[in-house]
Design an enzyme around this catalytic site. Structure first.
Site, PDB file in Angstrom:
ATOM      1  N   HIS A   1       0.848  -1.210   0.000  1.00 60.65           N
ATOM      2  CA  HIS A   1       0.000   0.000   0.000  1.00 60.65           C
ATOM      3  C   HIS A   1       0.884   1.261   0.000  1.00 60.65           C
ATOM      4  O   HIS A   1       0.832   2.079   0.911  1.00 60.65           O
ATOM      5  CB  HIS A   1      -0.904  -0.017   1.236  1.00 60.65           C
TER       6      HIS A   1
ATOM      7  N   GLY B   1      -5.067   5.239  -4.704  1.00 58.26           N
ATOM      8  CA  GLY B   1      -4.849   4.641  -6.020  1.00 58.26           C
ATOM      9  C   GLY B   1      -4.120   3.320  -6.016  1.00 58.26           C
ATOM     10  O   GLY B   1      -3.735   2.814  -7.085  1.00 58.26           O
TER      11      GLY B   1
END
Length: 249
Positions: free
Chosen positions: A172, A177
């Site tokens: 992450h 996005g």
């Protein structure tokens, strides 16, 4: 015949009649540009329909009543998708490619975070697993791409694509996005190896999210889920190109 053997059987049938190059490659690129952009954004809550996405991207017509962010998400994803196809000339995905793709995704949404790793902690809603600490992000991303270089040939191409998706999602690295980018990178390595794209329809969102969460403990169901999406794209392409199902199936 297992799932991966069937995928390769279908791939061979497509390649024999329509090699993954030239005109077919152009047609595939155009065909999936809208569906992948729409589906990937819809998985993240974007409310544009597939038709609205097509009108926006292909005709440049804005959609009344839609948030400006949703419009920029569609345009940004289309730009990142185009960038993805520039990676076909080499069989690798680098950290620079990843940052450039994220920049294309988010430059009109948040120019300060586009193409930059997050500088604050993050929590994934609904997940019991922590993501990478900010201080560890540079090393974790370097490790990810070192793994990609050294281990790619130890996996079937479809398995490697799913693994890359999973590993990036678990790190992450960006403020926003990450899901869209993970799916783009997954599809980048698929097309580098001559496979069809894995398109995850919004109706399968719950299963997709659940299997990705489960992949922290056992990633086989998630990898098989991605493989099924590749197989479905192959079936669709064979239907469009009037290629009969292989007799050996």
């Amino acid at each position: 015949m297992n799932l991966y053997e069937k995928i390769d059987l279908y791939k061979t049938a497509i390649d024999e009649l329509h090699p993954f190059e030239g005109e077919l490659l152009t047609q595939i690129r155009n065909y999936f540009r809208i569906s992948l952009t729409w589906s990937s954004n819809a998985l993240e809550g974007n409310t544009l329909t597939e038709i609205e996405t097509k009108v926006l991207i292909e005709d440049g017509l804005t959609v009344g009543g839609k948030a400006l962010r949703e419009i920029f998400e569609a345009l940004g994803h289309a730009n990142a998708y185009d960038l993805m196809f520039t990676l076909l000339s080499r069989r690798e995905i680098t950290e620079a490619d990843t940052l450039a793709m994220h920049r294309a995704l988010y430059k009109d949404i948040d120019s300060k975070t586009a193409g930059r790793y997050r500088d604050r902690s993050a929590i994934i809603t609904g997940s019991q697993y922590p993501v990478c600490k900010v201080s560890c992000l540079p090393d974790e991303m370097k490790n990810l791409f070192s793994w990609a270089v050294n281990e790619r040939d130890h996996y079937r191409p479809v398995e490697f694509a799913a693994q890359l998706h999973k590993r990036l999602a678990f790190i992450h690295p960006f403020a926003d996005g990450n899901g869209r980018l993970a799916r783009l990178l997954m599809n980048a390595v698929l097309i580098q190896d001559g496979y069809m794209l894995a398109v995850i329809p919004p109706k399968l969102r719950r299963e997709y999210v659940s299997l990705l969460e489960q992949a922290h403990r056992d990633d086989r169901p998630f990898v098989e889920f991605i493989a099924e999406r590749v197989l479905e794209s192959e079936r669709e392409m064979m239907r469009l190109l009037h290629i009969p199902r292989p007799s050996a199936e």
